[in-house]
Write a protein that holds these residues in place. Structure first.
Motif, PDB file in Angstrom:
ATOM      1  N   GLU A   9       1.584 -92.373 -59.431  1.00  0.00           N
ATOM      2  CA  GLU A   9       1.524 -91.168 -60.258  1.00  0.00           C
ATOM      3  C   GLU A   9       1.900 -91.466 -61.707  1.00  0.00           C
ATOM      4  O   GLU A   9       1.491 -90.760 -62.622  1.00  0.00           O
ATOM      5  CB  GLU A   9       2.421 -90.061 -59.684  1.00  0.00           C
ATOM      6  CG  GLU A   9       3.914 -90.285 -59.822  1.00  0.00           C
ATOM      7  CD  GLU A   9       4.546 -91.329 -58.893  1.00  0.00           C
ATOM      8  OE1 GLU A   9       5.737 -91.648 -59.088  1.00  0.00           O
ATOM      9  OE2 GLU A   9       3.868 -91.844 -57.976  1.00  0.00           O
ATOM     10  N   LYS A  10       2.648 -92.537 -61.946  1.00  0.00           N
ATOM     11  CA  LYS A  10       3.064 -92.921 -63.300  1.00  0.00           C
ATOM     12  C   LYS A  10       2.177 -94.007 -63.901  1.00  0.00           C
ATOM     13  O   LYS A  10       2.026 -94.075 -65.123  1.00  0.00           O
ATOM     14  CB  LYS A  10       4.513 -93.436 -63.286  1.00  0.00           C
ATOM     15  CG  LYS A  10       5.540 -92.385 -62.964  1.00  0.00           C
ATOM     16  CD  LYS A  10       5.745 -91.476 -64.141  1.00  0.00           C
ATOM     17  CE  LYS A  10       6.986 -90.633 -63.982  1.00  0.00           C
ATOM     18  NZ  LYS A  10       7.243 -89.839 -65.188  1.00  0.00           N
ATOM     19  N   TYR A  29       4.566 -96.784 -57.995  1.00  0.00           N
ATOM     20  CA  TYR A  29       4.501 -95.446 -58.576  1.00  0.00           C
ATOM     21  C   TYR A  29       3.108 -95.134 -59.137  1.00  0.00           C
ATOM     22  O   TYR A  29       2.891 -95.120 -60.354  1.00  0.00           O
ATOM     23  CB  TYR A  29       5.542 -95.306 -59.685  1.00  0.00           C
ATOM     24  CG  TYR A  29       6.962 -95.587 -59.253  1.00  0.00           C
ATOM     25  CD1 TYR A  29       7.458 -95.122 -58.031  1.00  0.00           C
ATOM     26  CD2 TYR A  29       7.819 -96.323 -60.053  1.00  0.00           C
ATOM     27  CE1 TYR A  29       8.764 -95.373 -57.641  1.00  0.00           C
ATOM     28  CE2 TYR A  29       9.132 -96.570 -59.682  1.00  0.00           C
ATOM     29  CZ  TYR A  29       9.592 -96.090 -58.473  1.00  0.00           C
ATOM     30  OH  TYR A  29      10.884 -96.352 -58.087  1.00  0.00           O
ATOM     31  N   LEU A  65       8.658 -94.842 -67.526  1.00  0.00           N
ATOM     32  CA  LEU A  65       9.445 -95.766 -66.712  1.00  0.00           C
ATOM     33  C   LEU A  65      10.008 -96.870 -67.599  1.00  0.00           C
ATOM     34  O   LEU A  65       9.359 -97.317 -68.540  1.00  0.00           O
ATOM     35  CB  LEU A  65       8.596 -96.364 -65.588  1.00  0.00           C
ATOM     36  CG  LEU A  65       8.013 -95.353 -64.591  1.00  0.00           C
ATOM     37  CD1 LEU A  65       7.079 -96.044 -63.614  1.00  0.00           C
ATOM     38  CD2 LEU A  65       9.122 -94.624 -63.853  1.00  0.00           C
ATOM     39  N   CYS A 120       4.351-102.546 -68.856  1.00  0.00           N
ATOM     40  CA  CYS A 120       4.194-101.439 -67.922  1.00  0.00           C
ATOM     41  C   CYS A 120       4.973-101.628 -66.626  1.00  0.00           C
ATOM     42  O   CYS A 120       4.649-102.493 -65.810  1.00  0.00           O
ATOM     43  CB  CYS A 120       2.723-101.239 -67.596  1.00  0.00           C
ATOM     44  SG  CYS A 120       2.442 -99.915 -66.409  1.00  0.00           S
ATOM     45  N   ASN A 169       4.614 -94.517 -69.845  1.00  0.00           N
ATOM     46  CA  ASN A 169       4.643 -93.656 -68.653  1.00  0.00           C
ATOM     47  C   ASN A 169       6.041 -93.123 -68.332  1.00  0.00           C
ATOM     48  O   ASN A 169       6.254 -92.495 -67.304  1.00  0.00           O
ATOM     49  CB  ASN A 169       4.069 -94.413 -67.444  1.00  0.00           C
ATOM     50  CG  ASN A 169       4.877 -95.644 -67.078  1.00  0.00           C
ATOM     51  OD1 ASN A 169       6.002 -95.843 -67.503  1.00  0.00           O
ATOM     52  ND2 ASN A 169       4.275 -96.512 -66.264  1.00  0.00           N
ATOM     53  N   GLU A 213      -0.344 -99.317 -69.354  1.00  0.00           N
ATOM     54  CA  GLU A 213       0.159 -97.972 -69.092  1.00  0.00           C
ATOM     55  C   GLU A 213       1.680 -97.888 -69.297  1.00  0.00           C
ATOM     56  O   GLU A 213       2.364 -97.121 -68.630  1.00  0.00           O
ATOM     57  CB  GLU A 213      -0.184 -97.553 -67.655  1.00  0.00           C
ATOM     58  CG  GLU A 213      -1.667 -97.451 -67.381  1.00  0.00           C
ATOM     59  CD  GLU A 213      -1.979 -97.102 -65.941  1.00  0.00           C
ATOM     60  OE1 GLU A 213      -2.641 -96.072 -65.712  1.00  0.00           O
ATOM     61  OE2 GLU A 213      -1.566 -97.868 -65.036  1.00  0.00           O
TER      62      GLU A 213
END
Length: 191
Positions: free
Chosen positions: A41-42, A39, A99, A144, A97, A94
């Motif tokens: 984009e995330k 992913y 998720l 993450c 995000n 990250e």
């Protein structure tokens, strides 16, 4: 007429979902293979880091060195005999995000320093809520998530159920080495 509209709507939704699919990798192991959709984009920096290790062939002949049933399987940093591979510099965490560390998701392993992830990753076997981002404080940042197993989760669960012991000063090490033969890119991101 309503059926036709429903079919058209379903078709358009499928096309839209497929049009924004992330890149995918196949993780070939001595216990079988599984596929992970990533992913970007995330988690753009995390996915870029992981894919660079994939492109460099870094993961070839590494092992799943930490396996805890009903928790996760971790690999991507050690060769047989628990020899740690040198890595590139750590990346920024990250985890904030959106998720979650749910069954089948892949996340970056790290030390107590939230920004210490390099090459090691883990696949969640269960819903590991305590690993999710909960706040900006170092102890609440979380781990993450950057992708999810889309095929072969049975292989991941099989690895998670294998017997473990201690080796090289580490615990939860599979008694019989679980080799990551290689990780290869099987689909580029589409938009």
């Amino acid at each position: 007429m309503q059926l036709l509209r429903s079919l058209i709507a379903a078709y358009l939704l499928a096309c839209t979902s497929a049009a924004f699919a992330g890149p995918a990798v196949e993780i070939e192991t001595s216990q079988g293979n599984f596929t992970v959709e990533l992913y970007p984009e995330k988690a753009p920096k995390t996915v870029a880091n992981f894919l660079q290790y994939v492109k460099d062939g870094f993961y070839t002949n590494t092992i799943f060195h930490r396996v805890i049933n009903n928790f996760m399987i971790q690999g991507g940093g050690f060769e047989r005999d628990m020899i740690e591979k040198p890595t590139r510099a750590p990346i920024v965490n990250e985890a904030d995000n959106g998720l979650l560390n749910q069954p089948g998701t892949i996340a970056m392993a790290r030390t107590m320093d939230p920004n210490s992830a390099t090459s090691q990753f883990f696949v969640n076997l269960v819903d590991n809520v305590f690993l999710n981002h909960q706040g900006p404080e170092p102890e609440l940042i979380g781990y993450c998530v950057f992708g999810k197993v889309t095929k072969g989760f049975d292989v991941v669960k099989k690895i998670g159920s294998l017997p473990t012991g201690s080796a090289g000063g580490f615990s939860d090490v599979p008694i019989r080495a679980i080799i990551i033969k290689r990780i290869k890119l099987v689909a580029e991101a589409t938009q």
